[in-house]
Design a protein around this motif. Structure first.
Motif, PDB file in Angstrom:
ATOM      1  N   UNK A  47      10.232  -0.484   0.587  1.00 16.18           N
ATOM      2  CA  UNK A  47       9.664   0.303  -0.512  1.00 16.18           C
ATOM      3  C   UNK A  47       9.751  -0.539  -1.765  1.00 16.18           C
ATOM      4  N   UNK A  48       8.630  -0.689  -2.440  1.00 11.23           N
ATOM      5  CA  UNK A  48       8.669  -1.432  -3.700  1.00 11.23           C
ATOM      6  C   UNK A  48       8.731  -0.482  -4.892  1.00 11.23           C
ATOM      7  N   UNK A  49       8.152   0.673  -4.769  1.00 11.83           N
ATOM      8  CA  UNK A  49       8.304   1.714  -5.792  1.00 11.83           C
ATOM      9  C   UNK A  49       7.371   2.883  -5.544  1.00 11.83           C
ATOM     10  N   UNK A  50       7.601   3.917  -6.346  1.00 11.85           N
ATOM     11  CA  UNK A  50       6.674   5.038  -6.286  1.00 11.85           C
ATOM     12  C   UNK A  50       5.422   4.679  -7.064  1.00 11.85           C
TER      13      UNK A  50
ATOM     14  N   UNK B 218       4.881   6.717  -2.009  1.00 12.06           N
ATOM     15  CA  UNK B 218       5.701   5.526  -2.209  1.00 12.06           C
ATOM     16  C   UNK B 218       4.927   4.282  -1.808  1.00 12.06           C
ATOM     17  N   UNK B 219       5.049   3.257  -2.616  1.00 13.99           N
ATOM     18  CA  UNK B 219       4.381   1.988  -2.331  1.00 13.99           C
ATOM     19  C   UNK B 219       5.339   1.052  -1.602  1.00 13.99           C
TER      20      UNK B 219
ATOM     21  N   UNK C 157       0.851  -1.183   0.000  1.00 17.25           N
ATOM     22  CA  UNK C 157       0.000   0.000   0.000  1.00 17.25           C
ATOM     23  C   UNK C 157       0.887   1.233   0.000  1.00 17.25           C
ATOM     24  N   UNK C 158       0.304   2.384   0.303  1.00 16.54           N
ATOM     25  CA  UNK C 158       1.082   3.629   0.337  1.00 16.54           C
ATOM     26  C   UNK C 158       1.645   3.851   1.739  1.00 16.54           C
ATOM     27  N   UNK C 159       2.933   4.155   1.803  1.00 14.62           N
ATOM     28  CA  UNK C 159       3.575   4.449   3.084  1.00 14.62           C
ATOM     29  C   UNK C 159       3.221   5.873   3.504  1.00 14.62           C
ATOM     30  N   UNK C 160       2.786   6.031   4.746  1.00 15.99           N
ATOM     31  CA  UNK C 160       2.516   7.364   5.295  1.00 15.99           C
ATOM     32  C   UNK C 160       3.326   7.519   6.577  1.00 15.99           C
TER      33      UNK C 160
END
Length: 561
Positions: free
Chosen positions: A450-453, A438-439, A405-408
Motif C-alpha cells: 500500500x502506498x497510500x489512500x 487504497x493505492x 493502482x487501486x487495490x480491490x
C-alpha cells in the motif's frame, strides 16, 4: 491476477480454501460453554468469568431483550469499552436475533445521536458515566430503552468498592441510575431474567450480525452491514493464519477496542470460537499493558502500530518478561519496519503487518506469521478464499505487476453493503469486488504494497508523493516516536509536504537535522518542506493517526492568517 501466485508461499498448514460451518456467531459461545464450562473465558482486572457463566449471562440478556420487545433484525447498540459486559451483551444480542451496533464510548452527543438515528437502534447498553450523554439525545432517536452497567460490576473485591471513589476523582462526578422506566441496570437483569435458550430463525448468507460504522474520514460515517457469514469466514481465516501448526491453549490480549471491527474479530470472536481465554484491558496504557503481559502471559496480541510504538518506547520495558508472546498481527495503519524489528527483538515473538477494511470484516491480507518470508513494507499476501488485484480505474483494467493502482478485494468476508445507502454500495461493490480506495501495487511474487489512500496523495509541483514513503523514512530516525506526513496548501507548488513529529522524551532534534536526514533517504521533491514538533498527534480510538484532522487544522490556520 489470473493466477493466485501468492499461493506458492502458503505453508502446508494453511489451506487456500476453507470449510465454513453455516452457523450463527453465537454458536461459538454455546459450543465453548458445552465443551469446557469451567474454563476461564475472560480475565478482567483480577476477576475471572468462566464459559458457563458467560453463556448464562448472555442468555439472560437475550431473554430480557425479548421482554423489552426486541425482535429479529432490531438493532441493539453497545457503547462500552473492553469490559466483560461487552462480550456478554454482544453474544446476548445475537442470541435474541438482534443486529449489534458498536458505538464508540468517546463519541460526543452529536456523534451518538447521528449513529443511533441512522441505525434505528431501539436499545443501547452503556456505562453509567455515559448515561447523561445518552439521555440528552434520547428523544431525538428511536431509542426505547437504555441498559446501564458500571466498570465496577465485574471488578473483584475490594476494587469494586473502591471504584466509585476512583470514578468521581477521574470524571468529577458519580452517576446514579435507577432500575425503572426506560432505564435498566444490567446487574438487576442478571438477577431476574431467564437463561432459557431462544429459538430464532437464521439465514447464514443474509442475516446481518453487525452494523459497524466506518470512521467517517470522508463525509458522514456509514453503517457497514456484516453478516454472520462475513464475520464467521474472516475469523476462521484468522484462526488458520494466526494459530500455530501445533496449536496450544492460547491466551489472547484484548487491548484493541471491541468497538473497532479488528479488535472484535481477532479477540472477541476468535477467542470464543477457540474456547481460549481473553485478557481484557479497558484502555491502552503502556505500563499497565506491560504488567498485564508479564502476569497473564498472553500468547497472541493483536494490535495497532501506535500500541507497539507506545510499548517499545516505554523506558521500563526491559524490566518486564514479554517472552510469552508468540504472534501479533498489526492492523488499522501501516506498521513501520523499525517498530516491527524492535518489538520482535524485545519479545522474541513475531509481529507482522496485516491489512483490511471495516467493509471486509476486516482482514484481507497479512504477512505469514511463522514463516521467514518477508518483504519490507509489504502488507503481505491475500488470506484463504480471498482474491485481490490492482486496477487502473475500472474493474476490468488490471495494472501490470509493479504499477500503482487501486487495490480491490473479493471474498466471503466482504460486506453485504452499506446500511440504507444503495448508491454508495453500488460504487464500492462492483462485480463482487470491493474497491478499497487504497493505492498500491503487487509484485511478481504476489506480495501487495500500500502506498497510500487515494485521498491522501500529495501532489506537489506536479509530482505524486505518497505520505507513507515519507513516514517510513522518518520512522528510521532514532529520536522519532510518531510522525505523519501530509499535504498542506502551497501557493507555488499547489501542495507541499509537512511532517508532524513526536520526539522521544528528552530528545532534541532540529528541523535542519531532519531535513539533512530526509535528503539522504528521499528524492528532493519528497522531502518535507515544513516540520512541526508536537507532544502528541490526534488519533482515533484504535490509535490510527488522523492525518485529515491535521490537514484541516492547517487549512484553518491559512484562512485565519
Amino acid at each position: 491476477m489470473t493466477e493466485k501466485v501468492w499461493l506458492k508461499h502458503y505453508p502446508d498448514y494453511i489451506k487456500p480454501n476453507l470449510e465454513y460451518d453455516e452457523i450463527p456467531l453465537q454458536q461459538f459461545l454455546t459450543d465453548a460453554a458445552k465443551r469446557t464450562p469451567n474454563k476461564i473465558a475472560i480475565h478482567f482486572m483480577g476477576k475471572d468469568v468462566k464459559y458457563a457463566e458467560l453463556h448464562e449471562y448472555a442468555l439472560k440478556f437475550a431473554n430480557y431483550l425479548k421482554q423489552l420487545g426486541i425482535e429479529k433484525g432490531d438493532r441493539v447498540a453497545l457503547m462500552l469499552p473492553n469490559v466483560p459486559q461487552t462480550v456478554i451483551c454482544y453474544y446476548g444480542a445475537l442470541y435474541a436475533g438482534a443486529i449489534v451496533v458498536m458505538t464508540n464510548p468517546l463519541y460526543t452527543e452529536r456523534e451518538i445521536e447521528y449513529q443511533l438515528k441512522d441505525s434505528g437502534a431501539k436499545v443501547i447498553v452503556s456505562l453509567d458515566i455515559l448515561y447523561p450523554r445518552i439521555m440528552k439525545v434520547f428523544k431525538n432517536t428511536n431509542l426505547e430503552n437504555v441498559i446501564v452497567t458500571s466498570v465496577k460490576d465485574f471488578l473483584p473485591f475490594p476494587k469494586n468498592l473502591l471504584y466509585p471513589m476512583v470514578q468521581k476523582k477521574e470524571y468529577g462526578f458519580k452517576v446514579e441510575v435507577s432500575h425503572s422506566g426506560v432505564s435498566h441496570l444490567l446487574m438487576e437483569i442478571f438477577k431476574t431474567a431467564s437463561a432459557t435458550p431462544l429459538d430464532i430463525p437464521f439465514d447464514f448468507e443474509e442475516d446481518i450480525a453487525l452494523l459497524q460504522y466506518t470512521g467517517g474520514t470522508t463525509g458522514f460515517p456509514k453503517g457497514v452491514m456484516l453478516t454472520h457469514k462475513n464475520l464467521l469466514s474472516n475469523v476462521k481465516m484468522c484462526q488458520d493464519w494466526l494459530i500455530e501448526p501445533s496449536p496450544t491453549d492460547d491466551v489472547i490480549l484484548g487491548v484493541l477496542p471491541f468497538f473497532h471491527v479488528y479488535g472484535m474479530t481477532t479477540v472477541l470472536l476468535l477467542t470464543v470460537m477457540q474456547g481460549n481465554k481473553m485478557v481484557l484491558l479497558p484502555k491502552f496504557d503502556p505500563e499497565t499493558t506491560l504488567k498485564t503481559i508479564q502476569k497473564q502471559k498472553p500468547t497472541l496480541f493483536p494490535g495497532a502500530p501506535t500500541i507497539y510504538i507506545g510499548l517499545i518506547n516505554n523506558p521500563n520495558i526491559e524490566n518486564y518478561d514479554l517472552s510469552s508472546i508468540k504472534a501479533c498481527i498489526s492492523g488499522s495503519a501501516s506498521l513501520p519496519a523499525e517498530v516491527q524489528e524492535k518489538f520482535e527483538k524485545l519479545t522474541g515473538g513475531k509481529l507482522v503487518e496485516g491489512y483490511g477494511l471495516t467493509e471486509s470484516s476486516p482482514v484481507t491480507h497479512a504477512n505469514l506469521v511463522y514463516e521467514n518470508i518477508r518483504k519490507k513494507n509489504s502488507i503481505g499476501i491475500p488470506w484463504p478464499d480471498t482474491d485481490s488485484m490492482v486496477i487502473d480505474g475500472d474493474i476490468d483494467h488490471e495494472t501490470p505487476v509493479g504499477e500503482i493502482g487501486e487495490i480491490v478485494v473479493k471474498g466471503p468476508q466482504v460486506m453485504k453493503g452499506y446500511w440504507n445507502r444503495p448508491e454508495e454500495t453500488a460504487m464500492s461493490l462492483q462485480d463482487g469486488w470491493l474497491r478499497t480506495g487504497d493505492l498500491g501495487y503487487v509484485d511478481e511474487d504476489g506480495f501487495f504494497f500500500v502506498v497510500d489512500r487515494k485521498k491522501d496523495i500529495i501532489i506537489a509541483g506536479g509530482f505524486n508523493i505518497y505520505p507513507r514513503e515519507v513516514e517510513e523514512v522518518l520512522y528510521e530516525h532514532p529520536d522519532i516516536v510518531e510522525c505523519v506526513a501530509a499535504g498542506v496548501p502551497d501557493p507555488y507548488r499547489g501542495e507541499t509536504v509537512k511532517a508532524f513529529i513526536v520526539l522521544r522524551e528528552g530528545a532534541t532534534v532540529t528541523e535542519k537535522e531532519l531535513n539533512k536526514f530526509c535528503r539522504e533517504n528521499l528524492a528532493a521533491f519528497k522531502v518535507p518542506r515544513i516540520y512541526e514538533f508536537r507532544k502528541e498527534l490526534p488519533k482515533t480510538a484504535v490509535g490510527k493517526i488522523l492525518r485529515r484532522t491535521l490537514i484541516e487544522e492547517e487549512k484553518q490556520k491559512q484562512i485565519e492568517a
